[in-house]
Scaffold this motif. Structure first.
Motif, short mmCIF file in Angstrom:
data_model
loop_
_atom_site.label_atom_id
_atom_site.label_comp_id
_atom_site.label_asym_id
_atom_site.label_seq_id
_atom_site.Cartn_x
_atom_site.Cartn_y
_atom_site.Cartn_z
N ARG A 188 49.49 45.80 43.12
CA ARG A 188 49.25 44.26 43.14
C ARG A 188 47.58 44.24 42.94
NH1 ARG A 188 52.74 40.40 44.53
NH2 ARG A 188 54.65 40.99 45.40
N GLU A 195 48.01 37.24 41.14
CA GLU A 195 47.94 36.00 41.71
C GLU A 195 48.02 35.01 41.08
OE1 GLU A 195 44.20 36.35 44.10
OE2 GLU A 195 44.84 37.73 45.31
N GLU A 196 47.26 35.12 39.61
CA GLU A 196 47.52 34.10 38.67
C GLU A 196 48.96 34.03 38.12
OE1 GLU A 196 43.71 34.07 35.81
OE2 GLU A 196 44.46 36.37 36.25
N GLU A 243 51.51 34.14 40.16
CA GLU A 243 52.19 33.44 40.98
C GLU A 243 51.71 32.01 41.43
OE1 GLU A 243 51.15 35.92 44.54
OE2 GLU A 243 52.86 37.42 43.98
N ARG A 244 50.24 31.58 40.82
CA ARG A 244 50.09 30.24 40.80
C ARG A 244 50.44 29.47 39.45
NH1 ARG A 244 45.21 32.70 42.70
NH2 ARG A 244 44.10 32.34 40.65
#
Length: 313
Positions: free
Chosen positions: A148, A182-183, A185-186
């Motif tokens: 991750r 993270e991008e 997931e957003r």
């Protein structure tokens, strides 16, 4: 008309078609030249350019020319004779036959969208991608493991010793733009908002298909449903957004699902077998990779993805 002799020579180098000889690498100069040749639009149909082309500079790329990709050979239909020289790739992610047989290609993708919403990815330390294809003499395989925080290892890349696991910092990309966990997931779980967000990412013309340039965003949507660690709700939105692509046809039921024909340009279609119940792409003739690259076969390319705690050996 493209120089087919030149394309054929470089395609053979990239595809490892010579028994016992190592393959080429899409970041090499030959691969960059090849991608420039095969992704260029036909002067007779190309729209006028209103701005200069963006510089190429990303490592792996679907229509990649050394900037966004490493396995990028995308041949237009008039170059399909050359495609026969490319090593055939086959991977099956799901062998479950759908209970229902939708008539329209759009229906297949909408069914997959409904299924994807309820199928979690799983958990683990590494996002593990396995690609296999039929080489000249035997099946071949490439693997990658990504944490991750972006650390990545790969096996059987052209530049590494066969079977060796090496550190490989290639990031995930969409149309050439780097994108992290993270991008992903957003990203929006609404189809229209998802397309707007993707369209707003930094883009590289050399990493985009004609359909992408026209606003259809076919290649990033396909990447989201095949290789990237996309959350369930976002995968569902990607299937639904892909269903709005004009010209999608269902060629009918085949082993593993329904075979769809999705246009990438006026002369080139991606053949993709989708299992709508499992919300999986079973196999395709063009694979749009998580690292922003692409590979093309005159047969099929497949991929298997999973979360795992098993360290690369």
């Amino acid at each position: 008309m493209k120089n087919t002799d030149e394309i054929d020579a470089m395609t053979r180098a990239l595809a490892r078609v010579a028994p016992g000889q190592p393959g080429g690498h899409p970041s090499d100069a030959e691969a960059q030249t090849l991608l420039t040749l095969i992704t260029a639009e036909d002067p007779a149909t190309a729209a006028p350019q209103t701005r200069p082309a963006r510089p190429r500079g990303v490592r792996r790329l679907p229509w990649r020319a050394g900037t966004v990709g490493r396995r990028s050979w995308l041949l237009p239909m008039r170059g399909m004779a050359v495609a026969a020289a490319v090593a055939v790739a086959v991977i099956v992610t799901s062998m479950v036959s759908p209970a229902a047989v939708p008539v329209a290609g759009r229906d297949v993708l909408l069914m997959a969208a409904a299924s994807a919403e309820h199928i979690p990815q799983g958990t683990g330390t590494y996002w593990h991608i396995t690609r296999t294809w039929q080489g000249p003499n035997a099946p071949q395989m490439q693997e990658s493991w990504t944490t991750r925080d972006g650390h990545r290892w790969s096996r059987n890349e052209p530049y590494a010793a066969p079977g060796a696991v090496v550190k490989d910092p290639a990031p995930f990309r969409l149309m050439g733009a780097e994108i992290g966990f993270e991008e992903l997931e957003r990203l929006p779980a609404d189809p229209e908002e998802l397309k707007e967000r993707i369209a707003g990412l930094p883009q590289y013309d050399s990493a985009m298909t004609p359909a992408d340039r026209q606003g259809e965003l076919v290649s990033p949507l396909i990447t989201l449903i095949t290789e990237l660690p996309t959350p369930a709700q976002v995968r569902s939105a990607a299937f639904e957004a892909l269903a709005t692509t004009p010209g999608i046809k269902n060629a009918g039921p085949v082993e593993g699902g329904q075979e769809l024909l999705i246009p990438l340009s006026a002369s080139l279609k991606i053949r993709m077998v989708v299992d709508p119940e499992a919300a999986r792409v079973a196999r395709a003739n063009i694979l749009l990779t998580a690292e922003g690259g692409s590979a093309m076969s005159n047969s099929y390319i497949s991929v298997n993805t999973e979360w795992t705690d098993e360290l690369p050996q």
